[in-house]
Motif scaffolding. Structure first.
Motif, mmCIF file in Angstrom:
data_model
loop_
_atom_site.group_PDB
_atom_site.id
_atom_site.type_symbol
_atom_site.label_atom_id
_atom_site.label_comp_id
_atom_site.label_asym_id
_atom_site.label_seq_id
_atom_site.Cartn_x
_atom_site.Cartn_y
_atom_site.Cartn_z
ATOM 1 N N TYR A 111 0.825 -1.264 0.160
ATOM 2 C CA TYR A 111 -0.052 0.000 -0.341
ATOM 3 C C TYR A 111 0.744 1.220 0.271
ATOM 4 C CZ TYR A 111 0.604 0.070 5.120
ATOM 5 O OH TYR A 111 1.600 0.297 6.306
ATOM 6 N N LYS A 112 0.239 2.691 -0.623
ATOM 7 C CA LYS A 112 0.913 3.524 -0.436
ATOM 8 C C LYS A 112 -0.441 4.880 -0.155
ATOM 9 C CE LYS A 112 1.029 5.496 -5.147
ATOM 10 N NZ LYS A 112 0.387 4.161 -5.852
ATOM 11 N N VAL A 113 -0.215 6.052 0.808
ATOM 12 C CA VAL A 113 -1.415 6.633 1.264
ATOM 13 C C VAL A 113 -1.614 8.108 0.601
ATOM 14 C CG1 VAL A 113 -0.672 5.686 3.831
ATOM 15 C CG2 VAL A 113 0.211 7.579 2.845
ATOM 16 N N GLU A 114 0.020 7.851 -0.489
ATOM 17 C CA GLU A 114 -1.001 9.129 -0.822
ATOM 18 C C GLU A 114 -1.710 8.941 -2.684
ATOM 19 O OE1 GLU A 114 2.038 12.668 -3.313
ATOM 20 O OE2 GLU A 114 3.258 10.781 -3.649
ATOM 21 N N ASP A 115 -2.703 9.911 -2.790
ATOM 22 C CA ASP A 115 -3.453 9.074 -3.982
ATOM 23 C C ASP A 115 -2.751 9.621 -5.064
ATOM 24 O OD1 ASP A 115 -5.167 9.266 -5.496
ATOM 25 O OD2 ASP A 115 -6.256 11.076 -4.575
ATOM 26 N N ASP A 116 -2.459 8.652 -5.650
ATOM 27 C CA ASP A 116 -1.842 8.608 -7.425
ATOM 28 C C ASP A 116 -2.240 8.981 -8.756
ATOM 29 O OD1 ASP A 116 -2.916 6.429 -7.992
ATOM 30 O OD2 ASP A 116 -1.184 4.869 -7.848
ATOM 31 N N GLY A 117 -3.736 8.876 -7.720
ATOM 32 C CA GLY A 117 -4.733 10.356 -8.771
ATOM 33 C C GLY A 117 -5.555 8.318 -10.642
ATOM 34 N N LEU A 118 -4.384 7.907 -10.466
ATOM 35 C CA LEU A 118 -4.659 6.642 -10.780
ATOM 36 C C LEU A 118 -5.450 5.557 -10.265
ATOM 37 C CD1 LEU A 118 -4.335 4.545 -13.523
ATOM 38 C CD2 LEU A 118 -2.200 3.560 -12.392
ATOM 39 N N SER A 119 -5.233 5.129 -8.752
ATOM 40 C CA SER A 119 -5.547 3.573 -8.050
ATOM 41 C C SER A 119 -6.366 4.367 -6.755
ATOM 42 C CB SER A 119 -4.667 3.424 -6.751
ATOM 43 O OG SER A 119 -3.309 2.629 -7.817
ATOM 44 N N ALA A 120 -7.314 3.188 -6.425
ATOM 45 C CA ALA A 120 -8.929 4.036 -5.139
ATOM 46 C C ALA A 120 -8.199 4.517 -4.099
ATOM 47 C CB ALA A 120 -9.205 3.246 -5.653
ATOM 48 N N PRO A 121 -8.079 5.629 -3.723
ATOM 49 C CA PRO A 121 -7.188 6.318 -2.492
ATOM 50 C C PRO A 121 -7.000 5.220 -1.628
ATOM 51 C CG PRO A 121 -7.804 8.130 -3.669
ATOM 52 C CD PRO A 121 -9.135 6.695 -3.925
ATOM 53 N N PHE A 122 -5.958 5.055 -0.777
ATOM 54 C CA PHE A 122 -5.832 4.202 0.668
ATOM 55 C C PHE A 122 -6.811 4.625 1.500
ATOM 56 C CE2 PHE A 122 -4.530 3.201 5.217
ATOM 57 C CZ PHE A 122 -3.433 2.406 4.464
ATOM 58 N N GLU A 123 -7.636 3.502 2.450
ATOM 59 C CA GLU A 123 -8.213 3.519 3.328
ATOM 60 C C GLU A 123 -7.927 2.745 4.457
ATOM 61 O OE1 GLU A 123 -12.612 1.184 3.741
ATOM 62 O OE2 GLU A 123 -13.094 2.963 2.209
ATOM 63 N N ALA A 124 -7.834 4.215 5.784
ATOM 64 C CA ALA A 124 -7.640 3.075 6.517
ATOM 65 C C ALA A 124 -8.932 2.452 7.219
ATOM 66 C CB ALA A 124 -7.100 4.256 8.160
ATOM 67 N N ALA A 287 0.107 5.388 8.861
ATOM 68 C CA ALA A 287 -1.349 4.470 8.129
ATOM 69 C C ALA A 287 -1.600 3.757 9.373
ATOM 70 C CB ALA A 287 -1.069 3.756 7.115
ATOM 71 N N ILE A 288 -0.402 2.615 10.131
ATOM 72 C CA ILE A 288 -0.227 1.544 11.505
ATOM 73 C C ILE A 288 -1.937 2.750 11.899
ATOM 74 C CG2 ILE A 288 0.212 0.434 12.850
ATOM 75 C CD1 ILE A 288 2.763 0.036 9.994
ATOM 76 N N LYS A 289 -0.973 3.712 12.959
ATOM 77 C CA LYS A 289 -1.859 4.675 13.670
ATOM 78 C C LYS A 289 -3.126 5.004 13.305
ATOM 79 C CE LYS A 289 0.783 7.842 15.931
ATOM 80 N NZ LYS A 289 1.202 8.981 16.220
ATOM 81 N N ALA A 290 -3.940 4.447 12.151
ATOM 82 C CA ALA A 290 -5.065 5.866 11.672
ATOM 83 C C ALA A 290 -5.430 3.888 12.113
ATOM 84 C CB ALA A 290 -4.766 5.540 10.084
ATOM 85 N N THR A 291 -5.157 3.299 12.008
ATOM 86 C CA THR A 291 -6.337 1.073 12.026
ATOM 87 C C THR A 291 -7.120 1.311 13.562
ATOM 88 O OG1 THR A 291 -4.674 0.291 12.518
ATOM 89 C CG2 THR A 291 -4.666 0.186 10.175
#
Length: 335
Positions: A111-124, A287-291
């Motif tokens: 996973y990555k947390v930056e929105d790349d404009g291609l993939s659905a953005p990471f969701e915690a 990302a980990i803290k957000a979970t």
């Protein structure tokens, strides 16, 4: 992990009798994403996000038994509630959420947390236990904003074109290549794709992913059209006879490993762009803290160093897992 256990075939949920990204052929497999170190040949039945469908068929065979889901579309398997959630890694990449009797475990895949404009953005996704990669789990890895990286790439291409040089950029054929394609400045010149990347583009578009449709490099394309152009190719094409048709050219590599001094020289490229589809040090931590997870299981990468940080600084229990996932290691298996 009562909901999950690590077996010789990979992560296994006994209650649902299903594996997640198994390493060996099994009856039923949930696939986090279509990179080859997570999506392997030989499973009797596959379950994945629908954006992964056509790429998986391209790579594993059109006749695979594949069921697809959308994000946040829960299913129930023998009492286990299972759902897919965006991982932001590549199109179709998913975190797998498993819930049983009030216990929730999330397997993040890559996973990555930056929105790349291609993939659905990471969701915690809130959970008690979280399985996380840490490919770039060292403080030295800190990514620039995506716009800065693509500005640098476009300026490099423009400079080459003004000098009468063609530009060849090496990037993984699934995920990284399409991300680049969608962020190029097409006023500079034409853009072409290696056949492996073009085929992947077609499969992604057939699954509903928005990718700019660029032409494929073929024998029929006259060499004059490559003048000042940018050609996107997989790392396997580097130094191959295929490259001769673009001479004179300059080469560039897009990879998180370009963050390390000397990495570009070791790969004999003219330019390196620090572009990764994995989370950097700060991205992993956020990302980990957000979970709100109480326990984190770490796979591939700097597991010891990152685990020590989580325990000593963040006060989160961390456990290293020995897996066969390779991460962004310079091959075509993980990006």
């Amino acid at each position: 992990m009562n909901l999950l256990e690590l077996t010789p075939s990979g992560l296994y949920c006994p209650q649902a009798d299903i594996f997640i990204d198994p390493w060996r052929p099994v009856e039923k497999a949930i696939i986090t994403h279509a990179h080859a170190d997570h999506s392997r040949y030989g499973m009797k039945h596959y379950l994945a996000h629908h954006h992964s469908a056509e790429v998986m068929k391209l790579r594993l065979g059109q006749d695979i038994s594949l069921e697809t889901l959308d994000y946040n579309e829960p299913i129930l398997i023998n009492g286990v509630k299972i759902s897919l959630h965006p991982a932001g890694h590549i199109p179709g990449s998913s975190q797998i959420r498993l819930e049983l009797k009030g216990k929730t475990v999330v397997v993040s895949g890559d996973y990555k947390v930056e929105d790349d404009g291609l993939s659905a953005p990471f969701e915690a996704v809130k959970c008690q236990e979280f399985v996380s990669e840490c490919t770039f789990g060292l403080p030295i890895y800190k990514w620039q904003a995506q716009k800065e990286i693509f500005d640098s790439l476009n300026n490099w291409w423009r400079s080459n074109a003004e000098k009468g040089l063609n530009s060849v950029v090496f990037a993984y054929s699934l995920g990284k290549a399409q991300r680049i394609i969608n962020h190029l400045d097409y006023s500079i010149g034409e853009v072409f794709a290696h056949g492996a990347i073009w085929n992947t583009n077609q499969a992604l578009m057939a699954s509903g992913v928005k990718v700019i449709d660029i032409p494929k490099v073929t024998q029929e394309v006259p060499k004059s059209r490559f003048k000042g152009a940018l050609i996107i190719a997989p790392p396997s094409a580097m130094g191959s006879p295929w490259m001769k048709k673009f001479s004179p050219y300059r080469t560039g590599i897009c990879s998180g490993w370009m963050n390390i001094r000397g990495a570009r020289r070791r790969r004999a490229a003219d330019a390196g762009f620090v572009l990764s589809d994995h989370a950097d040090w700060e991205g992993l931590i956020s990302a980990i803290k957000a979970t709100d997870a109480e326990k984190v299981y770490l796979t591939h990468g700097s597991t010891a160093v990152f685990g020590r940080y989580l325990e000593e600084v963040e006060k989160i229990q961390a456990v290293e897992l020995e897996t066969l996932f390779e991460g962004e290691n310079g091959s075509e298996t993980g990006d």
